[in-house]
Scaffold this active site. Structure first.
Site, short mmCIF file in Angstrom:
data_model
loop_
_atom_site.label_atom_id
_atom_site.label_comp_id
_atom_site.label_asym_id
_atom_site.label_seq_id
_atom_site.Cartn_x
_atom_site.Cartn_y
_atom_site.Cartn_z
N PHE A 159 -4.37 -10.41 -22.02
CA PHE A 159 -5.92 -9.77 -22.73
C PHE A 159 -6.20 -9.63 -24.39
O PHE A 159 -7.09 -9.79 -24.81
CB PHE A 159 -5.21 -8.57 -22.17
N LYS A 183 -10.50 -16.99 -14.37
CA LYS A 183 -9.77 -16.49 -13.98
C LYS A 183 -9.06 -14.87 -15.61
O LYS A 183 -8.14 -14.80 -15.80
CB LYS A 183 -8.30 -15.79 -13.12
N GLU A 186 -8.43 -8.86 -16.52
CA GLU A 186 -9.05 -7.57 -15.98
C GLU A 186 -9.70 -6.11 -17.06
O GLU A 186 -10.20 -5.12 -16.83
CB GLU A 186 -8.14 -7.30 -15.47
N SER A 236 2.21 -13.19 -20.52
CA SER A 236 3.86 -12.63 -20.32
C SER A 236 4.26 -14.10 -19.76
O SER A 236 4.25 -14.07 -19.06
CB SER A 236 3.93 -11.12 -19.91
N CYS A 291 0.90 -13.73 -30.32
CA CYS A 291 1.83 -14.00 -29.24
C CYS A 291 2.50 -15.49 -30.76
O CYS A 291 3.41 -15.66 -30.12
CB CYS A 291 1.42 -15.14 -28.39
N GLU A 386 9.60 -8.65 -26.34
CA GLU A 386 9.01 -8.78 -26.78
C GLU A 386 8.19 -7.26 -26.92
O GLU A 386 7.58 -6.88 -25.98
CB GLU A 386 7.45 -9.95 -26.28
P1 NAD Z 1 0.32 -10.96 -18.70
O1 NAD Z 1 1.48 -11.46 -17.68
O2 NAD Z 1 0.57 -9.20 -17.94
O3 NAD Z 1 -1.83 -10.87 -17.84
C1 NAD Z 1 -1.24 -12.90 -18.24
C2 NAD Z 1 -2.58 -12.58 -17.06
O4 NAD Z 1 -2.51 -12.52 -15.63
C3 NAD Z 1 -4.03 -12.14 -16.72
O5 NAD Z 1 -5.10 -12.90 -16.37
C4 NAD Z 1 -3.30 -11.35 -15.61
O6 NAD Z 1 -4.65 -10.69 -15.13
C5 NAD Z 1 -2.84 -11.94 -14.76
N1 NAD Z 1 -1.66 -11.02 -14.40
C6 NAD Z 1 -1.06 -9.94 -15.03
N2 NAD Z 1 0.11 -9.33 -13.62
C7 NAD Z 1 0.19 -9.95 -12.84
C8 NAD Z 1 1.18 -10.93 -11.79
N3 NAD Z 1 1.73 -10.30 -11.25
N4 NAD Z 1 0.97 -11.78 -10.26
C9 NAD Z 1 -0.37 -12.70 -10.59
N5 NAD Z 1 -0.87 -12.69 -12.08
C10 NAD Z 1 -1.09 -11.67 -12.61
O7 NAD Z 1 -0.08 -10.98 -19.92
P2 NAD Z 1 -0.62 -10.07 -21.15
O8 NAD Z 1 -0.34 -8.32 -21.08
O9 NAD Z 1 -2.93 -9.96 -20.68
O10 NAD Z 1 -1.18 -10.79 -22.80
C11 NAD Z 1 -0.18 -10.54 -23.26
C12 NAD Z 1 0.84 -11.74 -22.77
O11 NAD Z 1 0.26 -13.00 -23.33
C13 NAD Z 1 2.37 -11.54 -24.46
O12 NAD Z 1 3.03 -11.95 -23.50
C14 NAD Z 1 1.64 -12.43 -25.11
O13 NAD Z 1 2.97 -12.99 -25.91
C15 NAD Z 1 1.48 -13.63 -23.96
N6 NAD Z 1 0.06 -14.26 -24.66
C16 NAD Z 1 1.18 -15.86 -25.28
C17 NAD Z 1 0.09 -16.98 -25.74
C18 NAD Z 1 1.04 -18.10 -25.69
O14 NAD Z 1 0.27 -19.40 -26.32
N7 NAD Z 1 1.71 -18.53 -25.51
C19 NAD Z 1 -0.86 -16.78 -26.42
C20 NAD Z 1 -1.46 -15.57 -25.95
C21 NAD Z 1 -0.50 -13.83 -25.44
#
Ligand code: NAD
Length: 501
Positions: A159, A183, A186, A236, A291, A386
């Site tokens: 997000f 994808k 959401e 994450s 991040c 985090e």
């Molecule tokens: P998230 O892991 O909750 O979601 C990321 C994606 O995974 C979304 O599209 C979501 O719909 C999907 N998802 C969520 N739960 C899922 C599940 N149980 N099974 C399958 N798919 C699922 O992350 P977020 O909250 O959207 O974003 C924040 C996180 O992203 C933080 O941890 C941040 O550090 C990380 N991030 C990392 C980088 C990097 O380059 N390393 C960059 C940006 C964000």
């Protein structure tokens, strides 16, 4: 699932994008999309079924042969057109980001600009896809290598950068001749659909770029789909690990970037005001939902007290408010649940709360003002997790060695920074530290587009970093051709293993 707060009777439907047109989902499942500055639901995004994911994949599969056969010159021409349109509409995209993510408009525009840099890098695809050639590798034999696209590839994004992170993926993927299924998160999905419209306008053929919305159902359908060759993920750490394990178990190439806990070390010789400016900017910019945000300040020797005083003096000047208001410097968090989770670290995360962001905070929306916790140590919840919000922790150590040990012992290894005036120590830090992206007097060292982005340890699952040269590698596979044009009169049977002559 997020609670609907004061939902209006009608909310904007947000549909998938398949084969160059909007596609209304029929699963009957949707997710709420909020304006985080008001706390009100503004949209309802379709959640795809596995069949709808398959529809998008089949569109991408059908578009692949013609797209990969298009000359590289023509693909580059289309990328230049994309660059022009994204640049022209960068503020329109930024407004969509601010409305759904909450980040302030200037920050949102900066996000689009950093994404544009990746598109600009990809405009050089004719150069990036050049192979190698060895003439006369053996007598009369030439050997050359070429890079070819993988086919249908998918991206799953978080997000916090709803425009830039997808650009890290789709721009190199389609430049290399792949077709793409995105994808997006959401929680703020509209920028992806808007981008799809721009790509169509730029001349990207239908089916080359598709957007499918949803939750775990859509993600699992992507990870298990036999026609998807590779998956890029950013999100994450627990989900990154799951995505990497599931995608690779299903025979796919995968790069999965995870979460972070970024330490900024401040040495006693650092300029205190410069370090305080950097810490405040990097900890509270985008409400800490980056991040690469600095979440832990490691104060070495006697630097802690003056540094904390300088940070405390700056915090009241950070203007917290609706991101659409030009005066605002920091917007709300993404959801009420996330804001409450972040705030819980001020309740029982450990340490000594010096500035509590729950006080002096806008009433509407999902706001939390900048917060500061001193005296954190490994083992405390606010140190180990985090937090992903505007909470800066401080830990105090006696020496440089102790500071580096803290960074290297941390399970994450995304970004880190050191503030010092001593070039020798800075160089030693670059040598010692276990993280993928290192800043020397630079608090958020996101690499420029012609290098690649990625962390170490629990911040990356897979071998290749994202965008830049490693992005081109990820979205292509190499083929080595050995050729000769001998005189047929010299031909004879030879059962021996081919040797160079
Ligand atoms: P998230 O892991 O909750 O979601 C990321 C994606 O995974 C979304 O599209 C979501 O719909 C999907 N998802 C969520 N739960 C899922 C599940 N149980 N099974 C399958 N798919 C699922 O992350 P977020 O909250 O959207 O974003 C924040 C996180 O992203 C933080 O941890 C941040 O550090 C990380 N991030 C990392 C980088 C990097 O380059 N390393 C960059 C940006 C964000």
């Amino acid at each position: 699932m997020t609670d609907v707060v004061d939902a209006p009777a009608a909310v904007k439907p947000i549909n998938h994008w398949i084969s160059g047109a909007p596609y209304a989902g029929s699963s009957g499942r949707t997710g709420p999309v909020f304006n985080p500055a008001t706390g009100r639901q503004a949209g309802a995004v379709d959640f795809a079924t596995a069949e709808e994911v398959d529809r998008a994949v089949q569109a991408a599969k059908a578009a692949f042969p013609a797209w990969r056969a298009l000359s590289i010159a023509k693909r580059a021409e289309i990328l230049f057109a994309i660059r022009e349109l994204v640049h022209e509409h960068r503020v329109d995209i930024a407004k969509i980001l601010t409305a759904e993510h909450g980040k302030v408009l200037s920050d949102a525009t900066g996000e689009v600009t950093r994404g544009l840099e990746v598109i600009e890098f990809c405009c050089g695809i004719p150069h990036l896809l050049k192979g190698g050639m060895t003439e006369q590798a053996s007598t009369g034999v030439d050997v050359y290598s070429i890079r070819q696209p993988l086919g249908v590839v998918a991206g799953i994004t978080p997000f916090n950068f709803p425009a830039m992170v997808p650009m890290w993926m789709w721009a190199p993927a389609i430049a290399c001749g792949n077709t793409f299924v995105l994808k997006p998160s959401e929680k703020d999905p509209s920028a992806s659909v808007y981008t799809a419209q721009l790509l169509k306008e730029a001349g990207v053929p239908d089916g080359v770029f598709n957007v499918i919305h949803g939750d775990k159902v859509a993600v699992d359908a992507i990870l298990e789909h036999r026609d998807i060759a590779a998956v890029s993920f950013v999100g994450s750490t627990p989900i990154a690990k799951y995505v990497y394990e599931t995608a690779t178990a299903n025979g796919k190439r995968c790069q999965a970037l995870g979460g972070a806990k970024n330490h900024m070390i401040v040495l006693p010789d650092a300029d205190i005001d410069m370090a305080a400016d950097a810490a405040v900017s990097a900890a509270y910019g985008s409400a800490g939902e980056r991040c690469m945000a600095v979440s832990m300040l490691v104060a070495v020797g006697d630097v802690a007290d003056p540094l904390i005083d300088a940070i405390k003096a700056r915090i009241p000047n950070v203007k917290v408010g609706d991101g659409m208001d030009a005066a605002s410097e920091m917007g709300p968090l993404i959801t009420r649940e996330h804001r409450d989770k972040v705030a819980s670290y001020l309740e029982d995360g450990g340490g000594d709360v010096l500035v509590d962001g729950r006080e002096d905070c806008p009433d509407d929306g999902f706001f939390l003002s900048p917060s500061l916790i001193d005296g954190l140590e490994p083992g405390m919840r606010a140190y180990d997790d985090e937090i992903f919000g505007p909470v800066l922790g401080v830990t105090r150590v006696a020496t440089y060695d102790e500071a580096v040990r803290l960074v290297n012992d941390n399970p994450y290894g995304n970004g880190t920074a050191i503030f010092t005036r001593d070039g020798g120590v800075a160089r030693q830090f670059q040598f010692d530290v276990q993280a993928g992206m290192v800043g020397i007097n630079v608090p958020i060292p996101v690499p420029v587009a012609y290098y690649s982005f990625g962390g170490w340890k629990a911040s990356l699952f897979g071998d290749r970093h994202i965008y830049g040269p490693e992005g081109i590698d990820f979205y292509t596979r190499s083929k080595v051709v050995t050729s000769r044009w001998p005189d047929p009169a010299t031909s004879k049977v030879d059962l021996g293993f081919p040797q160079t002559r």
